[in-house]
Scaffold this motif. Structure first.
Motif, mmCIF file in Angstrom:
data_model
loop_
_atom_site.group_PDB
_atom_site.id
_atom_site.type_symbol
_atom_site.label_atom_id
_atom_site.label_comp_id
_atom_site.label_asym_id
_atom_site.label_seq_id
_atom_site.Cartn_x
_atom_site.Cartn_y
_atom_site.Cartn_z
ATOM 1 N N ALA A 23 51.521 72.499 19.444
ATOM 2 C CA ALA A 23 51.971 72.664 18.097
ATOM 3 C C ALA A 23 52.441 74.054 17.485
ATOM 4 N N ASN A 24 53.453 73.999 17.015
ATOM 5 C CA ASN A 24 54.133 75.220 16.501
ATOM 6 C C ASN A 24 54.627 76.127 17.715
ATOM 7 N N VAL A 25 54.630 75.692 18.692
ATOM 8 C CA VAL A 25 55.144 76.639 20.044
ATOM 9 C C VAL A 25 56.236 75.929 20.471
ATOM 10 N N PHE A 26 56.191 74.702 20.889
ATOM 11 C CA PHE A 26 57.508 74.011 21.684
ATOM 12 C C PHE A 26 58.075 72.821 20.747
ATOM 13 N N ASP A 27 57.483 72.415 19.676
ATOM 14 C CA ASP A 27 57.712 71.124 19.065
ATOM 15 C C ASP A 27 58.849 71.409 18.164
ATOM 16 N N LEU A 28 60.002 71.611 18.408
ATOM 17 C CA LEU A 28 61.261 72.111 17.718
ATOM 18 C C LEU A 28 60.726 73.042 16.326
ATOM 19 N N VAL A 29 60.161 74.248 16.939
ATOM 20 C CA VAL A 29 59.876 75.346 16.284
ATOM 21 C C VAL A 29 61.161 76.000 15.644
ATOM 22 N N TRP A 30 60.802 76.247 14.168
ATOM 23 C CA TRP A 30 61.872 77.207 13.495
ATOM 24 C C TRP A 30 60.754 78.131 12.506
ATOM 25 N N GLU A 31 61.228 79.149 12.475
ATOM 26 C CA GLU A 31 60.496 80.412 11.667
ATOM 27 C C GLU A 31 59.055 80.219 11.780
ATOM 28 N N GLY A 32 58.521 79.991 13.049
ATOM 29 C CA GLY A 32 57.060 79.837 13.363
ATOM 30 C C GLY A 32 56.360 78.701 13.207
ATOM 31 N N LEU A 33 56.867 77.594 12.702
ATOM 32 C CA LEU A 33 56.468 76.143 12.318
ATOM 33 C C LEU A 33 57.235 75.132 13.008
ATOM 34 N N GLY A 34 56.219 74.165 13.528
ATOM 35 C CA GLY A 34 56.879 72.963 14.311
ATOM 36 C C GLY A 34 57.604 71.856 13.259
ATOM 37 N N TYR A 35 58.653 71.440 13.670
ATOM 38 C CA TYR A 35 59.373 70.248 12.896
ATOM 39 C C TYR A 35 59.426 68.834 13.572
ATOM 40 N N GLY A 36 59.127 68.888 14.693
ATOM 41 C CA GLY A 36 59.595 67.374 15.379
ATOM 42 C C GLY A 36 58.359 67.231 16.524
ATOM 43 N N TYR A 37 57.607 65.764 16.268
ATOM 44 C CA TYR A 37 56.927 65.289 16.950
ATOM 45 C C TYR A 37 57.464 64.593 18.159
ATOM 46 N N GLU A 38 58.629 63.880 17.966
ATOM 47 C CA GLU A 38 59.213 63.395 19.189
ATOM 48 C C GLU A 38 60.479 62.739 18.495
ATOM 49 N N PHE A 39 61.559 63.147 19.359
ATOM 50 C CA PHE A 39 62.975 62.564 18.923
ATOM 51 C C PHE A 39 63.841 62.253 20.283
ATOM 52 N N GLY A 40 64.609 61.426 20.239
ATOM 53 C CA GLY A 40 65.560 60.885 21.330
ATOM 54 C C GLY A 40 66.469 59.997 21.066
ATOM 55 N N PRO A 41 67.514 59.647 22.107
ATOM 56 C CA PRO A 41 68.509 58.687 22.054
ATOM 57 C C PRO A 41 68.233 57.125 22.155
#
Length: 469
Positions: free
Chosen positions: A120-138
């Motif tokens: 969390a807040n490390v590799f989860d679509l992080v921008w400006e220190g906060l996570g933005y994505g649990y899971e995305f995909g095609p």
């Protein structure tokens, strides 16, 4: 759809689809023949053959799986072996952390962008220190006629969690996207990336496949240029000269999606799904104009001998704006393709935001938008599908015939909408082409200097496709 580089993509950004009531046990021609040979009153696996897998108990799933392996497939569903070298390989799963600009995220070569287990807040679509994505995909969906003559709507997705995605009953075999071999070095855990390190100094970045590895699965290597006698990143925009700050490249297919009785490759029971493969790229630029963006490019191909006529492409997404523990007050909305309240560039976008603008630790949040930038549309329906004043556009045109300015403008269905998107048609160009629908082809730069004609790899002297034409 014939064997073609790109599927017709839906103009809807997010495709929301449920599979309730669509789950069926496998019923290939081989399976039906086996079921006829085996007395279901004496073989409990055969008795389960016509049952919906979603209604089976765990014990019934195990019995059915064993029967399927023994009588139909000839290999274990649990260990993933026997799938054939051209099919997605469960044992070749890889991931990588990309951070080529202000966004940091994990990506996986079996479709997922971030995942439920990402820090969390490390590799989860992080921008400006906060996570933005649990899971995305095609995801890719199509309507097909099954081996049993019934019509099915099949969707192949990239959900990682067994609670969300589809898996073969009682196994860890994913019914959906799995990676193809030949796009990364098999002896290490990372996807191939442009900035991959060469730790042993042998001239090959450690995550890149060696040419002999690629040649097991491809007619020619993409990561090694024999003319230059060196490794070259196969950039989406063409070779070293136009490579972005960061780019990941991988390929996958849906051949293990055996949830439905549909065989895209007649006579080959090991390849199921819709029979589609997908080449994928994640691209980042550190330029201030693009430092808050990741571009994903998906090239979807029907590699089966069967046509796919009713096809959709979409993205599933589960944002958590402000961090994985701050999703309870998140909202989302969609700007439609014809919503005149917004400029054309902002339309056809899904966006998510935090209701109070505060995420983990009380930090301020931003908006998270995702949209299709470009995709093939219906080029034969006589409709302006993207509200740009043009009808029946196609990305597969050749040059067509030469036109003067008046002839070019006469082909535009709505010139006001065209100008709003592309600007006034040039008054200095003397020749236009019917295949160049928006009129932006040019042989020189703004200063009048001839543009280099370097071909697909962007490097002079390699003689690759497109150079010197």
């Amino acid at each position: 759809m014939r064997r073609t580089p790109l599927l017709p993509l839906s103009t809807v950004l997010l495709l929301l689809a449920g599979s309730a009531g669509l789950g069926h046990a496998q019923q290939t021609p081989e399976a039906r023949a086996a079921a006829q040979r085996i007395d279901p009153t004496r073989d409990p696996g055969a008795a389960l053959f016509s049952r919906d897998a979603k209604t089976m108990t765990e014990r019934e799933k195990a019995i059915y799986r064993s029967w399927l392996e023994r009588n139909i497939l000839g290999f274990s569903l649990t260990d993933g072996r026997g799938l054939g070298r051209t099919a997605g390989n469960p044992n070749s799963k890889k991931s990588v952390i990309i951070q080529g600009n202000k966004i940091t995220t994990s990506i996986y070569n079996y479709a997922s962008i971030s995942n439920p287990g990402a820090a969390a807040n490390v590799f989860d679509l992080v921008w400006e220190g906060l996570g933005y994505g649990y899971e995305f995909g095609p995801l890719v969906g199509a309507e097909v006629v099954g081996d049993d003559g019934k019509t099915y709507q099949i969707i192949s997705d990239g959900f990682i969690s067994q609670a969300d995605g589809d898996y073969a009953p009682g196994t860890s075999l994913k019914w959906g996207w799995l990676p193809q071999d030949g796009y990364a070095d098999p002896t290490q855990p990372n996807l191939a990336t442009r900035t991959g390190k060469d730790a042993n100094g042998d001239g090959k970045p450690d995550s890149w496949p060696a040419p002999e590895e690629e040649l097991k699965y491809k007619p020619q290597p993409q990561f090694y240029n024999y003319a230059l006698n060196r490794y070259i990143w196969p950039s989406f925009l063409g070779g070293d000269a136009t490579a972005p700050d960061e780019e990941a490249y991988w390929a996958m297919d849906d051949f293990t999606n055996a949830e439905f009785p549909y065989s895209p490759f007649p006579g080959d029971a090991t390849k199921r799904g819709l029979g589609v493969s997908m080449k994928c790229r994640a691209i980042q630029y550190n330029n201030p104009q693009a430092e808050d963006i990741i571009f994903f490019v998906y090239e979807v191909t029907n590699v089966s001998p069967k046509r796919l006529d009713r096809v959709v492409f979409g993205m599933f997404g589960d944002p958590h704006v402000g961090g994985s523990n701050d999703f309870g007050d998140d909202n989302a909305d969609f700007i439609g393709p014809f919503d005149a309240r917004f400029p054309n560039e902002s339309r056809n976008m899904v966006y998510a935001y935090d209701a109070d603008g505060r995420g983990a630790g009380g930090r301020s949040t931003g908006y998270f938008g995702y949209k299709f930038l470009e995709s093939p549309s219906n080029s034969r329906d006589g409709i302006d599908n993207d509200d740009d004043g043009l009808l029946d556009e196609s990305p597969f045109n050749d040059a067509g015939v030469a036109l003067n300015r008046d002839e070019f403008i006469a082909r535009i269905a709505n010139y006001d909408k065209f100008k709003a998107r592309y600007g006034e048609v040039s008054t200095t160009k003397t020749v236009f082409w019917s295949g160049d629908e928006d009129g932006d082809w040019t042989a020189s730069d703004d200063a009048g200097n001839p543009l280099d004609d370097l071909g697909a790899d962007g490097i002079a002297g390699t003689g690759d496709a497109g150079e010197g034409d």
